[in-house]
Scaffold this motif. Structure first.
Motif, PDB file in Angstrom:
ATOM      1  N   LEU A  90     -15.244   5.863  15.093  1.00 31.29           N
ATOM      2  CA  LEU A  90     -15.999   6.151  13.873  1.00 31.29           C
ATOM      3  C   LEU A  90     -16.980   5.017  13.576  1.00 31.29           C
ATOM      4  O   LEU A  90     -16.646   3.836  13.742  1.00 31.29           O
ATOM      5  N   PRO A  91     -18.180   5.335  13.112  1.00 28.99           N
ATOM      6  CA  PRO A  91     -19.141   4.279  12.765  1.00 28.99           C
ATOM      7  C   PRO A  91     -18.684   3.513  11.520  1.00 28.99           C
ATOM      8  O   PRO A  91     -17.836   3.990  10.747  1.00 28.99           O
ATOM      9  N   ASP A  92     -19.250   2.334  11.328  1.00 28.19           N
ATOM     10  CA  ASP A  92     -18.832   1.473  10.219  1.00 28.19           C
ATOM     11  C   ASP A  92     -18.906   2.183   8.874  1.00 28.19           C
ATOM     12  O   ASP A  92     -18.043   1.984   8.011  1.00 28.19           O
ATOM     13  N   GLU A  93     -19.912   3.030   8.678  1.00 25.03           N
ATOM     14  CA  GLU A  93     -20.056   3.681   7.376  1.00 25.03           C
ATOM     15  C   GLU A  93     -18.974   4.724   7.111  1.00 25.03           C
ATOM     16  O   GLU A  93     -18.847   5.213   5.985  1.00 25.03           O
ATOM     17  N   ARG A  94     -18.153   5.050   8.116  1.00 32.17           N
ATOM     18  CA  ARG A  94     -17.065   6.015   7.920  1.00 32.17           C
ATOM     19  C   ARG A  94     -15.699   5.331   7.787  1.00 32.17           C
ATOM     20  O   ARG A  94     -14.695   6.010   7.572  1.00 32.17           O
ATOM     21  N   VAL A  95     -15.669   4.022   7.956  1.00 34.63           N
ATOM     22  CA  VAL A  95     -14.370   3.328   7.945  1.00 34.63           C
ATOM     23  C   VAL A  95     -13.675   3.479   6.591  1.00 34.63           C
ATOM     24  O   VAL A  95     -12.467   3.725   6.517  1.00 34.63           O
ATOM     25  N   ASP A  96     -14.416   3.346   5.504  1.00 32.79           N
ATOM     26  CA  ASP A  96     -13.809   3.494   4.180  1.00 32.79           C
ATOM     27  C   ASP A  96     -13.213   4.888   3.997  1.00 32.79           C
ATOM     28  O   ASP A  96     -12.145   5.037   3.383  1.00 32.79           O
ATOM     29  N   ASP A  97     -13.862   5.911   4.536  1.00 35.69           N
ATOM     30  CA  ASP A  97     -13.328   7.274   4.455  1.00 35.69           C
ATOM     31  C   ASP A  97     -12.015   7.378   5.226  1.00 35.69           C
ATOM     32  O   ASP A  97     -11.056   8.017   4.769  1.00 35.69           O
ATOM     33  N   ALA A  98     -11.984   6.756   6.410  1.00 29.59           N
ATOM     34  CA  ALA A  98     -10.764   6.785   7.217  1.00 29.59           C
ATOM     35  C   ALA A  98      -9.629   6.062   6.515  1.00 29.59           C
ATOM     36  O   ALA A  98      -8.476   6.527   6.512  1.00 29.59           O
ATOM     37  N   LEU A  99      -9.939   4.911   5.904  1.00 31.80           N
ATOM     38  CA  LEU A  99      -8.911   4.163   5.181  1.00 31.80           C
ATOM     39  C   LEU A  99      -8.405   4.937   3.973  1.00 31.80           C
ATOM     40  O   LEU A  99      -7.198   4.943   3.685  1.00 31.80           O
ATOM     41  N   ALA A 100      -9.290   5.597   3.263  1.00 32.17           N
ATOM     42  CA  ALA A 100      -8.875   6.388   2.093  1.00 32.17           C
ATOM     43  C   ALA A 100      -7.938   7.509   2.503  1.00 32.17           C
ATOM     44  O   ALA A 100      -6.921   7.767   1.839  1.00 32.17           O
ATOM     45  N   LEU A 101      -8.252   8.185   3.610  1.00 31.84           N
ATOM     46  CA  LEU A 101      -7.373   9.247   4.092  1.00 31.84           C
ATOM     47  C   LEU A 101      -6.038   8.670   4.560  1.00 31.84           C
ATOM     48  O   LEU A 101      -4.967   9.230   4.268  1.00 31.84           O
ATOM     49  N   ALA A 102      -6.084   7.539   5.256  1.00 38.58           N
ATOM     50  CA  ALA A 102      -4.851   6.897   5.721  1.00 38.58           C
ATOM     51  C   ALA A 102      -3.962   6.517   4.537  1.00 38.58           C
ATOM     52  O   ALA A 102      -2.728   6.634   4.597  1.00 38.58           O
TER      53      ALA A 102
END
Length: 331
Positions: free
Chosen positions: A30-42
């Motif tokens: 995932l690109p850097d701008e999607r990391v926060d989305d991944a963390l929120a889902l996690a």
């Protein structure tokens, strides 16, 4: 093409089924701008399948340094010229370390030894240490003593060891680049011995030892296959004198991507912040990790490196309204 986080929301969050190796790799890409989305889902996954409690643990080394193995990340290997010198802890010091750990609110105290596997002398020390700790401190006791025989696994079970740590460290395909004096398969066999005897399985890894993203995904999938109760996530803190001394520290965004990916691979597992998080993530990253799938921390110092002040971690958990897990009365 369906977005991997949309897939994970339905598969992991709703159904509780971890991502497979190919899906984990998509998260790691995932690109850097999607990391926060991944963390929120996690974080949502962690809250749904594990709850809000955070388990706190302290560790202490009963035998430091002089290890005959050649784990390339470890300054305790006797094969490398490092600043670490062989030393043993006496029983009163062990008990005091357990007492101080319990005072932080920790429910788990892990006795660690730098060995290939325990000899009779070390097993006797561990037995004496556990008896002394039990007489003085109300805390679960874990051990990390290397590769076990069946008889040693039986002994530890009889001693009442609550959890046994034996990390896979690296993906099977990358392991020969990390250790040559024992095999990935030997580590897996010890994990199975522990499980068969009813002890909880603690099996983790070190991120940043020269592995590819494909091997990082492989490692997460192999850990998920172990079905451990706990996965300590370490990030390489390059130690002087070791073969990995010149490897770069893991970039913060890569570390956070790994945290999210590992949580999405193992929705019900205790995922513990361990060594190297201070170097890799700093204070802000610690907050992001705890809000991104992490639900356990080691407080205080690690075996040969310094950690955060335990109060800093406890203050962060209080600020985030995350309760410290209470002691389980299963000793």
């Amino acid at each position: 093409m369906t977005d991997i986080l949309d897939i994970a929301r339905e598969q992991v969050l709703e159904r509780g089924e971890g991502l497979d190796e190919a899906q984990i790799l998509e998260v790691l890409h995932l690109p850097d701008e999607r990391v926060d989305d991944a963390l929120a889902l996690a974080h949502e996954v962690r809250m749904r399948w594990c709850g809000p409690d955070v388990e706190v643990e302290g560790i202490v080394s009963l035998k430091t340094g002089g290890c005959p193995e050649d784990c390339h990340f470890c300054s305790q290997s006797g094969r490398f010229e490092t600043p670490v010198r062989a030393a043993r802890l006496d029983i009163p010091s062990l008990v005091e370390a357990a007492r101080q750990t319990a005072q932080t609110g920790a429910t788990e105290f892990c006795i660690v030894a730098a060995v290939r596997g325990p000899d009779d002398r070390l097993m006797a020390q561990v037995r004496d240490g556990i008896e002394a700790i039990r007489a003085a401190v109300d805390i679960n006791i874990a051990c990390s003593l290397g590769i076990l025989t069946e008889a040693q696994a039986d002994e530890l079970q009889e001693m009442g060891v609550h959890r046994y740590n034996h990390n896979l460290e690296a993906a099977r395909s990358h392991f020969p680049e990390v250790v040559t004096t024992h095999t990935w398969e030997e580590r897996r066999e010890t994990i199975e011995l522990v499980r068969e005897r009813g002890m909880e399985v603690c099996c983790g890894c070190i991120i940043g030892m020269g592995e590819t993203l494909e091997q990082r995904a492989e490692l997460a999938a192999q850990l998920a296959d172990v079905q451990p109760d706990e996965v300590p996530m370490n990030f390489l803190d390059p130690r002087p004198g070791t073969p990995f001394a010149d490897l770069p520290a893991v970039e913060a965004q890569d570390a956070l991507r790994a945290i999210a990916a590992f949580r999405l691979a193992m929705p019900r597992t205790i995922l513990r912040f361990a060594g190297g998080r201070e170097l890799t993530l700093g204070d802000l990253g610690a907050r992001q990790g705890v809000l991104g799938g992490i639900n356990a921390v080691i407080v205080g110092n690690y075996l040969t490196t310094l950690g955060r002040d335990p109060q800093d971690d406890l203050d962060l958990l209080a600020e985030l309204s995350m309760p410290v897990k209470e002691l389980s009365k299963t000793l």
